[in-house]
Write a protein that holds these residues in place. Structure first.
Motif, PDB file in Angstrom:
ATOM      1  N   TRP A   1      52.463  52.518  50.943  1.00  0.00           N
ATOM      2  CA  TRP A   1      52.039  51.105  51.083  1.00  0.00           C
ATOM      3  C   TRP A   1      53.131  50.286  51.784  1.00  0.00           C
ATOM      4  O   TRP A   1      53.237  49.076  51.580  1.00  0.00           O
TER       5      TRP A   1
ATOM      6  N   GLN B   1      45.387  42.254  48.987  1.00  0.00           N
ATOM      7  CA  GLN B   1      45.072  42.519  47.571  1.00  0.00           C
ATOM      8  C   GLN B   1      46.349  42.405  46.748  1.00  0.00           C
ATOM      9  O   GLN B   1      47.406  42.879  47.209  1.00  0.00           O
ATOM     10  N   ASP B   2      46.301  41.831  45.609  1.00  0.00           N
ATOM     11  CA  ASP B   2      47.374  41.765  44.600  1.00  0.00           C
ATOM     12  C   ASP B   2      47.933  40.385  44.328  1.00  0.00           C
ATOM     13  O   ASP B   2      48.578  40.182  43.292  1.00  0.00           O
TER      14      ASP B   2
ATOM     15  N   ARG C   1      53.554  43.904  42.359  1.00  0.00           N
ATOM     16  CA  ARG C   1      52.683  43.843  41.192  1.00  0.00           C
ATOM     17  C   ARG C   1      53.210  44.688  40.046  1.00  0.00           C
ATOM     18  O   ARG C   1      53.027  44.346  38.884  1.00  0.00           O
ATOM     19  N   TRP C   2      53.897  45.825  40.320  1.00  0.00           N
ATOM     20  CA  TRP C   2      54.272  46.735  39.227  1.00  0.00           C
ATOM     21  C   TRP C   2      55.326  46.123  38.325  1.00  0.00           C
ATOM     22  O   TRP C   2      55.430  46.508  37.145  1.00  0.00           O
TER      23      TRP C   2
ATOM     24  N   LEU D   1      57.158  47.213  45.018  1.00  0.00           N
ATOM     25  CA  LEU D   1      55.836  46.618  45.237  1.00  0.00           C
ATOM     26  C   LEU D   1      55.620  45.655  44.086  1.00  0.00           C
ATOM     27  O   LEU D   1      55.559  46.066  42.922  1.00  0.00           O
TER      28      LEU D   1
ATOM     29  N   ASN E   1      43.641  55.445  44.494  1.00  0.00           N
ATOM     30  CA  ASN E   1      42.940  54.153  44.648  1.00  0.00           C
ATOM     31  C   ASN E   1      42.656  53.852  46.110  1.00  0.00           C
ATOM     32  O   ASN E   1      41.664  53.206  46.448  1.00  0.00           O
TER      33      ASN E   1
ATOM     34  N   ASP F   1      47.813  57.865  46.942  1.00  0.00           N
ATOM     35  CA  ASP F   1      47.310  56.986  45.885  1.00  0.00           C
ATOM     36  C   ASP F   1      45.792  57.071  45.860  1.00  0.00           C
ATOM     37  O   ASP F   1      45.119  56.633  46.786  1.00  0.00           O
TER      38      ASP F   1
ATOM     39  N   LYS G   1      43.828  40.934  41.013  1.00  0.00           N
ATOM     40  CA  LYS G   1      43.519  41.751  39.833  1.00  0.00           C
ATOM     41  C   LYS G   1      44.454  41.269  38.733  1.00  0.00           C
ATOM     42  O   LYS G   1      45.673  41.421  38.845  1.00  0.00           O
TER      43      LYS G   1
ATOM     44  N   ASN H   1      38.022  49.601  41.886  1.00  0.00           N
ATOM     45  CA  ASN H   1      38.735  49.587  43.155  1.00  0.00           C
ATOM     46  C   ASN H   1      37.809  49.731  44.370  1.00  0.00           C
ATOM     47  O   ASN H   1      38.154  49.263  45.460  1.00  0.00           O
TER      48      ASN H   1
ATOM     49  N   ASN I   1      45.861  46.030  51.003  1.00  0.00           N
ATOM     50  CA  ASN I   1      46.644  45.294  49.985  1.00  0.00           C
ATOM     51  C   ASN I   1      47.638  44.353  50.652  1.00  0.00           C
ATOM     52  O   ASN I   1      47.746  44.325  51.885  1.00  0.00           O
TER      53      ASN I   1
ATOM     54  N   ASP J   1      45.883  52.369  36.095  1.00  0.00           N
ATOM     55  CA  ASP J   1      45.586  51.763  37.393  1.00  0.00           C
ATOM     56  C   ASP J   1      45.253  52.762  38.503  1.00  0.00           C
ATOM     57  O   ASP J   1      44.354  52.520  39.300  1.00  0.00           O
ATOM     58  N   ARG J   2      45.955  53.884  38.564  1.00  0.00           N
ATOM     59  CA  ARG J   2      45.700  54.904  39.590  1.00  0.00           C
ATOM     60  C   ARG J   2      45.307  56.199  38.879  1.00  0.00           C
ATOM     61  O   ARG J   2      46.032  56.644  37.991  1.00  0.00           O
TER      62      ARG J   2
ATOM     63  N   PHE K   1      39.514  51.734  47.955  1.00  0.00           N
ATOM     64  CA  PHE K   1      39.589  50.453  48.669  1.00  0.00           C
ATOM     65  C   PHE K   1      38.981  50.612  50.074  1.00  0.00           C
ATOM     66  O   PHE K   1      38.140  49.828  50.501  1.00  0.00           O
TER      67      PHE K   1
HETATM   68  C1  GAL Z   1      47.350  50.479  44.221  1.00  0.00           C
HETATM   69  C2  GAL Z   1      47.068  49.289  43.367  1.00  0.00           C
HETATM   70  C3  GAL Z   1      46.961  48.104  44.255  1.00  0.00           C
HETATM   71  C4  GAL Z   1      47.828  48.161  45.496  1.00  0.00           C
HETATM   72  C5  GAL Z   1      48.772  49.314  45.651  1.00  0.00           C
HETATM   73  C6  GAL Z   1      50.205  48.900  45.811  1.00  0.00           C
HETATM   74  O1  GAL Z   1      47.176  51.644  43.545  1.00  0.00           O
HETATM   75  O2  GAL Z   1      45.881  49.427  42.602  1.00  0.00           O
HETATM   76  O3  GAL Z   1      47.124  46.970  43.465  1.00  0.00           O
HETATM   77  O4  GAL Z   1      48.567  47.023  45.685  1.00  0.00           O
HETATM   78  O5  GAL Z   1      48.672  50.296  44.690  1.00  0.00           O
HETATM   79  O6  GAL Z   1      50.920  48.937  44.695  1.00  0.00           O
END
Ligand code: GAL
Length: 396
Positions: free
Chosen positions: A232, A289-290, A64-65, A62, A194, A192, A310, A155, A263, A138-139, A198
């Motif tokens: 995801w 999102q991202d 963003r990480w 994924l 988060n 997750d 973000k 979130n 996302n 983040d989570r 969302f």
């Molecule tokens: C969430 C994160 C988001 C989303 C998702 C995938 O926890 O806050 O940015 O994209 O994971 O990594």
């Protein structure tokens, strides 16, 4: 003009800061290459009295990480820390093992983005016994009293921004049933914590219009459990949307007006499903999102309507200042925000995030809406991406 000047100065500042110790923001090394489950320790050994920081990221798959990991690694190294950065291939057992190894390496601080927020209680009780403070990154990590702080974005607001975008784009007005619209929800990973924020942020924002019948959900899949997407995963999101289209939108009359995706990785699958299977002539609103590169390209091409961005570079700066204060034996609170002089908004919350063992003091940054219209201003002029032809490329 002033804004642009500020942005240019910010980039120059960031570049100069990175050159000296104590980097507060700025460019970052490219994400570590190599296979999925990795540990990287190359680079600066701790300066005299330096500290060892363990960073556990969920996956590289994924997008963003990769940015989170490289920003965090760079920030702590610039402060003279040694860093051990792990990626656990979205495998829960692997992340437990990675954290166990970091504890065995006697890290002075753990920064953890959990794959499954409920799966780390045992391993983090070992961190607590070893007096290693933990930042839940983040989570929110659940069901453990080993967490000192939670740092993330607001979130729930991510979902609210997605819901409000739909209201604005459709021009919805409460009480006006002259036109009704069809919407489908694609939520995130049930593991997750988060993901529920969302989904609830979006659903709570749209609920008045759903209750009035202005927004309809032909699939009837209105709960987080029904709309969730394990890991995801893009293909899972695509398969589910293909099923929904085949079951509820194949009569040539039912129009899909909105696909609200939590996302970008799920939005990518939903966009593929709509591209291949949707029979309607309209272009459904699709949220994400991202700011993943493929989704930004889809926004440029008009296939996706928006993403919620973000700035993880800022999340890394906030985590650095929080972590360094903790390593200095301090117990930061709201004062950290003022004393750090961050150039981004952040709130301090000591009421909302209960991880089943009690409230976790939290620092929450602000997400923003990015569309084709403001993409250059919000992502390129701020130095997070560069232009690659008509499309955007992330800086690291
Ligand atoms: C969430 C994160 C988001 C989303 C998702 C995938 O926890 O806050 O940015 O994209 O994971 O990594």
């Amino acid at each position: 003009m002033k804004k642009l000047l500020a942005a240019v100065l910010a980039c120059i500042m960031a570049a100069s800061m990175v050159a000296c110790s104590g980097g507060e923001g700025g460019q970052n090394a490219a994400a570590p290459a190599g296979d999925e489950s990795t540990t990287s320790t190359e680079g600066a050994a701790p300066k005299e009295g330096g500290k060892l920081v363990g960073i556990s990221m969920p996956t590289k798959s994924l997008e963003r990480w990769n940015r989170d990991g490289s920003y965090l690694e760079k920030q702590f190294k610039d402060k003279g820390c040694e860093v051990k950065l792990t990626y656990s291939d979205n495998k829960i057992d692997q992340q437990v093992k990675d954290i166990e190894n970091l504890i065995a390496d006697k890290v002075n601080l753990l920064v953890v983005a959990a794959i499954d927020g409920e799966s780390l209680s045992n391993v983090l009780s070992n961190a607590k016994s070893a007096n290693i403070p933990v930042i839940s990154y983040d989570r929110l990590i659940m069901n453990t009293d080993a967490i000192s702080y939670y740092i993330s974005f607001d979130n729930y607001k991510v979902g609210q921004l997605q819901g409000q975008f739909v209201i604005d784009q459709l021009g919805l007005k409460q009480g006006d049933k002259s036109k009704t619209y069809n919407i489908e929800f694609t939520a995130g990973d049930p593991a997750d914590n988060n993901a529920t924020f969302f989904f609830n942020g979006a659903m709570d924002t749209l609920k008045p219009y759903i209750d009035e019948g202005i927004l309809k959900i032909p699939s009837g899949q209105t709960t987080f459990q029904q709309a969730g997407t394990a890991a995801w995963d893009t293909k899972k999101a695509m398969d589910r949307m293909q099923n929904i289209l085949a079951s509820y939108y194949s009569d040539g009359k039912t129009q899909l007006d909105v696909a609200l995706c939590s996302n970008d990785s799920t939005a990518l699958g939903v966009t593929q499903a709509i591209g291949s299977d949707y029979k309607g002539t309209n272009k459904p609103i699709i949220t994400g999102q991202d700011g993943d590169e493929a989704n930004l390209a889809n926004i440029v091409d008009g296939k996706q309507s928006m993403t919620v961005y973000k700035a993880v570079a800022n999340e890394a700066v906030a985590t650095l200042d929080l972590g360094m204060a903790m390593l200095d034996g301090k117990k930061p609170d709201k004062g950290l925000i003022e004393s750090s002089g961050w150039e981004f908004d952040c709130s301090y919350d000591t009421e909302s995030y209960d991880n089943e063992k009690g409230i976790v003091p939290s620092y929450l940054l602000d997400p923003i809406i990015v569309t084709k219209e403001n993409m250059k201003k919000e992502l390129v002029d701020t130095g997070y991406y560069t232009m690659d032809g008509d499309y955007l490329k992330a800086k690291n």
